[in-house]
Design an enzyme around this catalytic site. Structure first.
Site, PDB file in Angstrom:
ATOM      1  N   MET A 147      -0.243   0.300  -7.556  1.00  0.00           N
ATOM      2  CA  MET A 147      -0.637  -1.028  -7.901  1.00  0.00           C
ATOM      3  C   MET A 147      -1.867  -1.119  -8.862  1.00  0.00           C
ATOM      4  O   MET A 147      -2.432  -1.945  -9.008  1.00  0.00           O
ATOM      5  CB  MET A 147      -1.080  -1.922  -6.444  1.00  0.00           C
ATOM      6  CG  MET A 147       0.408  -1.810  -5.776  1.00  0.00           C
ATOM      7  SD  MET A 147       0.214  -3.356  -4.794  1.00  0.00           S
ATOM      8  CE  MET A 147      -1.313  -2.929  -3.757  1.00  0.00           C
ATOM      9  N   HIS A 180      -4.598   8.658  -6.826  1.00  0.00           N
ATOM     10  CA  HIS A 180      -3.247   8.361  -7.952  1.00  0.00           C
ATOM     11  C   HIS A 180      -3.114   9.504  -8.903  1.00  0.00           C
ATOM     12  O   HIS A 180      -1.857  10.015  -9.218  1.00  0.00           O
ATOM     13  CB  HIS A 180      -3.550   7.196  -8.847  1.00  0.00           C
ATOM     14  CG  HIS A 180      -3.657   5.777  -7.888  1.00  0.00           C
ATOM     15  ND1 HIS A 180      -4.906   5.050  -7.625  1.00  0.00           N
ATOM     16  CD2 HIS A 180      -2.623   5.196  -7.286  1.00  0.00           C
ATOM     17  CE1 HIS A 180      -4.385   4.160  -6.796  1.00  0.00           C
ATOM     18  NE2 HIS A 180      -3.346   4.137  -6.605  1.00  0.00           N
ATOM     19  N   VAL A 191      -6.008  12.428  -0.851  1.00  0.00           N
ATOM     20  CA  VAL A 191      -7.408  12.933  -1.795  1.00  0.00           C
ATOM     21  C   VAL A 191      -8.589  12.061  -1.068  1.00  0.00           C
ATOM     22  O   VAL A 191      -8.344  10.716  -0.915  1.00  0.00           O
ATOM     23  CB  VAL A 191      -7.085  12.677  -3.121  1.00  0.00           C
ATOM     24  CG1 VAL A 191      -8.455  13.087  -3.947  1.00  0.00           C
ATOM     25  CG2 VAL A 191      -6.116  13.451  -3.690  1.00  0.00           C
ATOM     26  N   SER A 198      -9.103   5.006  -1.841  1.00  0.00           N
ATOM     27  CA  SER A 198      -8.390   3.701  -1.924  1.00  0.00           C
ATOM     28  C   SER A 198      -8.744   2.662  -2.993  1.00  0.00           C
ATOM     29  O   SER A 198     -10.009   2.597  -3.148  1.00  0.00           O
ATOM     30  CB  SER A 198      -8.515   2.917  -0.348  1.00  0.00           C
ATOM     31  OG  SER A 198      -7.932   1.691  -0.635  1.00  0.00           O
ATOM     32  N   ARG A 237      -8.954  -0.192  -2.376  1.00  0.00           N
ATOM     33  CA  ARG A 237      -9.537  -1.306  -1.836  1.00  0.00           C
ATOM     34  C   ARG A 237     -11.086  -0.715  -1.306  1.00  0.00           C
ATOM     35  O   ARG A 237     -11.900  -1.646  -0.936  1.00  0.00           O
ATOM     36  CB  ARG A 237      -8.856  -1.686  -0.483  1.00  0.00           C
ATOM     37  CG  ARG A 237      -7.690  -2.589  -0.729  1.00  0.00           C
ATOM     38  CD  ARG A 237      -6.951  -3.093   0.452  1.00  0.00           C
ATOM     39  NE  ARG A 237      -5.917  -4.056  -0.101  1.00  0.00           N
ATOM     40  CZ  ARG A 237      -4.510  -3.532   0.103  1.00  0.00           C
ATOM     41  NH1 ARG A 237      -4.096  -2.617   0.217  1.00  0.00           N
ATOM     42  NH2 ARG A 237      -3.887  -4.730  -0.265  1.00  0.00           N
TER      43      ARG A 237
HETATM   44  P1  AMP Z   1      -1.244   1.707  -4.310  1.00  0.00           P
HETATM   45  O1  AMP Z   1      -1.685   1.792  -5.798  1.00  0.00           O
HETATM   46  O2  AMP Z   1      -2.404   1.924  -3.253  1.00  0.00           O
HETATM   47  O3  AMP Z   1      -0.108   1.286  -4.121  1.00  0.00           O
HETATM   48  O4  AMP Z   1      -0.774   3.368  -4.189  1.00  0.00           O
HETATM   49  C1  AMP Z   1       0.202   4.057  -5.125  1.00  0.00           C
HETATM   50  C2  AMP Z   1       0.340   5.580  -4.372  1.00  0.00           C
HETATM   51  O5  AMP Z   1      -0.700   6.285  -4.495  1.00  0.00           O
HETATM   52  C3  AMP Z   1       1.030   5.300  -3.193  1.00  0.00           C
HETATM   53  O6  AMP Z   1       2.031   6.260  -3.164  1.00  0.00           O
HETATM   54  C4  AMP Z   1      -0.013   5.814  -2.284  1.00  0.00           C
HETATM   55  O7  AMP Z   1       0.104   6.644  -1.184  1.00  0.00           O
HETATM   56  C5  AMP Z   1      -0.943   6.849  -3.380  1.00  0.00           C
HETATM   57  N1  AMP Z   1      -2.175   6.790  -2.870  1.00  0.00           N
HETATM   58  C6  AMP Z   1      -3.123   6.034  -2.652  1.00  0.00           C
HETATM   59  N2  AMP Z   1      -4.590   6.587  -2.271  1.00  0.00           N
HETATM   60  C7  AMP Z   1      -4.364   7.826  -2.255  1.00  0.00           C
HETATM   61  C8  AMP Z   1      -5.084   9.014  -1.802  1.00  0.00           C
HETATM   62  N3  AMP Z   1      -6.355   8.648  -1.354  1.00  0.00           N
HETATM   63  N4  AMP Z   1      -4.537  10.290  -1.663  1.00  0.00           N
HETATM   64  C9  AMP Z   1      -3.159  10.348  -1.845  1.00  0.00           C
HETATM   65  N5  AMP Z   1      -2.361   9.372  -2.694  1.00  0.00           N
HETATM   66  C10 AMP Z   1      -2.849   8.129  -2.513  1.00  0.00           C
END
Ligand code: AMP
Length: 297
Positions: free
Chosen positions: A37, A44, A182, A191, A193
């Site tokens: 996102m 990421h 991570v 995150s 967020r």
């Molecule tokens: P998002 O942008 O939050 O939808 O996340 C995109 C992808 O990145 C998803 O597969 C998440 O699980 C992964 N992701 C987000 N935060 C982390 C993190 N701290 N460590 C590993 N993968 C992550």
């Protein structure tokens, strides 16, 4: 960390552009896909690095999917720093960046997917339509990108589990690969967020990973009773003025609840926490070793 800047990274803004760019590569190059996102961070980037190690071509999508947000949630506020994200992707060696304005018809989506397993626990309890929205978007993205491999983070463990079911049940020829969480140096799971947190809330949020580690350690020291482990975590969170949305220990694969850890069999258990800290809803999870480490096979 050494990045390999890809000055040739191509950006597609529509499904037609994305399909067109990938057309010539299909069949003779393997494609790994990382759906996100946006508002990218090192979590990421670790997925992108894994993708690079597994395939010839890496495609990343940046799309804040409205279908997975409830009306009360942060769809509007969700950060969308496109320029910075594009730079990070180029620096990480991404080949194609897909940044659609929308994934759905202007008149709205009349066909969506419905998740009927693993959806009514953990995050699904407070976000009942969330996973339907996730799988619908991921399905559309998969149809456009048609990757050989797709990488998802273990940070969203329930999401990763549901995506594995989706690919299996709908017979999609895509290998789903999980990537480890991570963390910031102090343990907070990265995150997008986390950006919502002020300094005080950032400090409070640390209690989430600390509570998970405390449960892990208590289990390794012989505590069988999941209620006792959850109380330990709850106390740590409450000391930091955090009321958890859930603190649970479940089977890592079936997501079934566990009441008592079995110290004689390796149970594949995992602890999960969700909590609101300031304006951010944060989630994290860690494995729980139901057998003392030295006795594990
Ligand atoms: P998002 O942008 O939050 O939808 O996340 C995109 C992808 O990145 C998803 O597969 C998440 O699980 C992964 N992701 C987000 N935060 C982390 C993190 N701290 N460590 C590993 N993968 C992550």
């Amino acid at each position: 960390m050494i990045y390999h800047t890809n000055n040739n990274m191509q950006i597609a803004h529509t499904a037609a552009e994305m399909r067109g760019q990938l057309q010539a590569l299909r069949g003779h190059k393997s494609i790994a896909f990382v759906p996100t996102m946006g508002c990218l961070h090192q979590g990421h980037i670790s997925l992108i690095e894994k993708a690079k190690s597994l395939a010839d071509i890496v495609v990343v999508s940046l799309y804040v999917n409205p279908l997975q947000f409830a009306p009360s949630e942060d769809l509007e506020q969700y950060p969308r720093p496109f320029e910075a994200d594009a730079r990070l992707c180029a620096d990480a060696g991404v080949d194609f960046l897909f940044h659609p304005a929308s994934l759905y018809p202007e008149s709205g989506c009349k066909v969506t997917l419905k998740v009927t397993t693993l959806h009514d626990c953990l995050c699904g309890t407070s976000r009942p339509d969330h996973f339907d929205g996730v799988v619908t978007a991921v399905n559309v993205l998969f149809n456009i990108v048609q990757p050989n491999i797709a990488i998802f983070g273990e940070k969203d463990w329930q999401q990763l589990s549901i995506i594995r079911h989706m690919v299996n049940d709908l017979s999609m020829p895509i290998e789903i690969v999980g990537a480890a969480i991570v963390r910031e140096p102090d343990g907070l799971a990265m995150s997008s967020r986390n950006r919502y947190l002020n300094n005080h809330e950032r400090q409070q949020a640390l209690a989430i990973s600390q509570a998970l580690i405390a449960m892990q350690q208590q289990a390794e020291n012989g505590e069988h009773d999941v209620k006792a482990l959850r109380n330990t975590a709850r106390n740590i969170l409450e000391k930091n003025a955090i009321t958890a949305q859930y603190i649970e220990i479940r089977n890592a694969t079936s997501l079934e609840e566990i009441d008592t850890l079995d110290h004689h069999n390796n149970q594949n258990s995992r602890a999960f926490i969700a909590a609101h800290v300031g304006a951010a809803r944060l989630i994290d999870n860690m494995p729980i070793h139901s057998m003392p480490q030295e006795q594990q096979p």
